[in-house]
Design a protein around this motif. Structure first.
Motif, short mmCIF file in Angstrom:
data_model
loop_
_atom_site.label_atom_id
_atom_site.label_comp_id
_atom_site.label_asym_id
_atom_site.label_seq_id
_atom_site.Cartn_x
_atom_site.Cartn_y
_atom_site.Cartn_z
N LYS A 185 -9.90 -1.14 5.08
CA LYS A 185 -10.37 -0.38 6.24
C LYS A 185 -9.44 -0.57 7.45
N GLU A 186 -9.22 -1.81 7.82
CA GLU A 186 -8.40 -2.09 9.00
C GLU A 186 -6.94 -1.63 8.80
N LEU A 187 -6.47 -1.76 7.56
CA LEU A 187 -5.09 -1.35 7.26
C LEU A 187 -4.95 0.16 7.34
N VAL A 188 -5.98 0.89 6.87
CA VAL A 188 -5.95 2.36 6.95
C VAL A 188 -5.94 2.79 8.41
N GLU A 189 -6.72 2.08 9.24
CA GLU A 189 -6.71 2.38 10.67
C GLU A 189 -5.33 2.20 11.27
N ARG A 190 -4.55 1.30 10.69
CA ARG A 190 -3.20 1.04 11.19
C ARG A 190 -2.16 1.93 10.50
N GLY A 191 -2.62 2.84 9.60
CA GLY A 191 -1.69 3.81 9.02
C GLY A 191 -1.49 3.73 7.53
N ALA A 192 -2.11 2.75 6.87
CA ALA A 192 -1.95 2.65 5.42
C ALA A 192 -2.70 3.78 4.74
N ILE A 193 -2.21 4.15 3.56
CA ILE A 193 -2.84 5.20 2.76
C ILE A 193 -3.66 4.52 1.67
N SER A 194 -4.95 4.80 1.63
CA SER A 194 -5.82 4.17 0.64
C SER A 194 -5.81 5.00 -0.64
#
Lengths: 310, 310
Positions: free
Chosen positions: B58-67
């Motif tokens: 979740k937090e990584l996606v908020e920072r731009g990661a693609i899940s």
């Protein structure tokens, strides 16, 4: 026996016998005793030596040491006697002889022999019973550090007595720290510090054996091993603060991760037929802490569990 | 799927799929996987993530990661997949699924999961059998070092493949060392280095427990413990040179002295009811070396005896 010198007064030297304060006796001429004697001689102190096995003092006598025919003669030659023998069985065997105890009366012993703290306390009790002024110390650095700034000495016992003899002890070089009046305190620190040292060294010896079995030479491993050594001091400091504060949070490094890592080491070691009892013991400490319900805690919880005898 | 970029050509990027070289997939979002992902994102890489347990991204996606919805979709999104899970049972459970293996064909896996070297070699064999380009690595520093100059990464596997992906790996910060073509070599180094690290840490935890029982707080011990930590790296280097040269001379520090010291530690620990199995294991290693007739030798002889399976 010469009369007191200015230096003696300056240090508030009491005691009986009237020897120069700039004199010292060393009992025990193993590698460390010889290093201590050499440092005293180089500092210009009148240094009397004795060793149970004769003949160890030849080179030291050539450099100016006075060879005493007996331990009682040796201790009678100086206000201060420094003892450095293999252990307290050996130091007791010399100091507690009736003739030696008699000659030591009113004089000071600094016992730098390594042993367990209970032995230091027992010898301090004996000294008090026999009118011997007693300090107990520990040498934390190798023989080649003696007389250099690298030497590290720990002392315990009466602070006033320590201060009185500090000028002579300073001839040994390095740093001297008085840790407290409890005569066992220097030995307590020594035990804890050597616990870290010898465990780490045993781990290194084991790592070298495993590395070799994996085709890695000690020289190849060395720069990385030094890197591991370099990260230990800040971790030691961090964990000390956490333990004293009762902070056992695991954060990103739970004990379960350590257990997993330890298990891989045991597996790899034993796959090469290399005894892994050391890492098995470490893993056991960690697993028992996990078993007590602290798997998500930080590694420092192990120290608390080890010390918890409830 | 986007077309190749200049950067890709620059790095000699081969493989199939035509993703940007400045993209990467991370499998495993534990504390280390999250730290790796954060470093890739901060370096501006297009970063696709997947974790067995959902919700960790979740937090990584908020920072731009693609899940990615599945591991096969995750690995298909990048030429390079970095794996960092709990052990090789876990990485096998993901990588060796038929759909994932198929999607990985022609792509590269850098497996930074920690385990034993035989597992790295086994996974490299599996990768070769399935047309997956494979590098195996180890991370020697904690999560908070990732993306900083303090991070230390070890790599092994085909040098050409390593060089190809070095620009992306460099986004993780720190120093990267390619140790050899044997895919198990990074893990071999890791095992040996963690052997030193965890043994030392276990010794420190034990020392803290003994110190506490002797009335010494961790804070009081800390400066001296750091002093012990500081003398280890030069001793490590000295002993490495001696072991490689077959120089086992004891000089002024014979193994018998270490045994005596270890015995005092065991005695003091057990007198306080503190488990001393770790030091007992170290003492056992030393005593067995003495028993083989090497008591007058230096401590490094223990490494040789441990590795001697004759």
């Amino acid at each position: 026996m010469s009369s007191r010198t200015e230096q003696q007064e300056q240090h508030g030297q009491g005691g009986q016998g009237g020897q120069q304060a700039s004199s010292v006796t060393v009992l025990g001429l193993g590698p460390m005793g010889r290093a201590l004697t050499t440092a005293f001689l180089e500092a210009g102190l009148r240094t009397t030596v004795w060793n149970r096995t004769p003949g160890r003092d030849k080179e030291l006598v050539e450099r100016g040491a006075i060879s005493a025919p007996s331990p009682e003669a040796a201790v009678a030659a100086s206000e201060l006697t420094v003892v450095c023998v293999v252990n307290y069985d050996a130091s007791d065997a010399v100091l507690r002889r009736a003739e030696v105890a008699k000659a030591l009366k009113g004089r000071t012993v600094v016992n730098l022999t390594a042993d367990a703290p209970d032995r230091s306390r027992s010898t301090a009790d004996w000294a008090a019973d026999h009118g011997v002024r007693y300090l107990d110390g520990a040498i934390m650095t190798p023989t080649d550090s003696i007389g250099t700034p690298d030497a590290v000495f720990l002392h315990s016992g009466p602070l006033e007595l320590y201060r009185e003899h500090q000028p002579v002890l300073d001839a040994l070089g390095g740093t001297h720290t008085h840790l407290g009046e409890d005569p066992g305190r220097a030995a307590s620190y020594e035990i804890a510090l050597l616990d870290i040292f010898w465990t780490s060294m045993a781990g290194y010896a084991h790592a070298l054996a495993v590395a070799k079995a994996e085709g890695i030479t000690a020289k190849e491993l060395a720069p990385f091993a030094q890197g591991i050594g370099a990260i230990l001091p800040p971790i030691f400091e961090d964990y000390a603060a956490k333990l004293d504060a009762g902070d056992f949070s695991g954060d990103d490094n739970p004990i379960t991760s350590a257990v997993s890592s330890m298990h891989h080491i045991v597996h790899t070691s034993e796959a090469h037929g290399i005894d892994a009892s050391l890492m098995r013991a470490a893993e056991g400490m960690a697993r028992r802490t996990v078993g007590r319900g602290h798997g998500a805690d930080g590694f420092v919880r192990i120290a608390e569990i080890l010390g918890d005898r409830g």
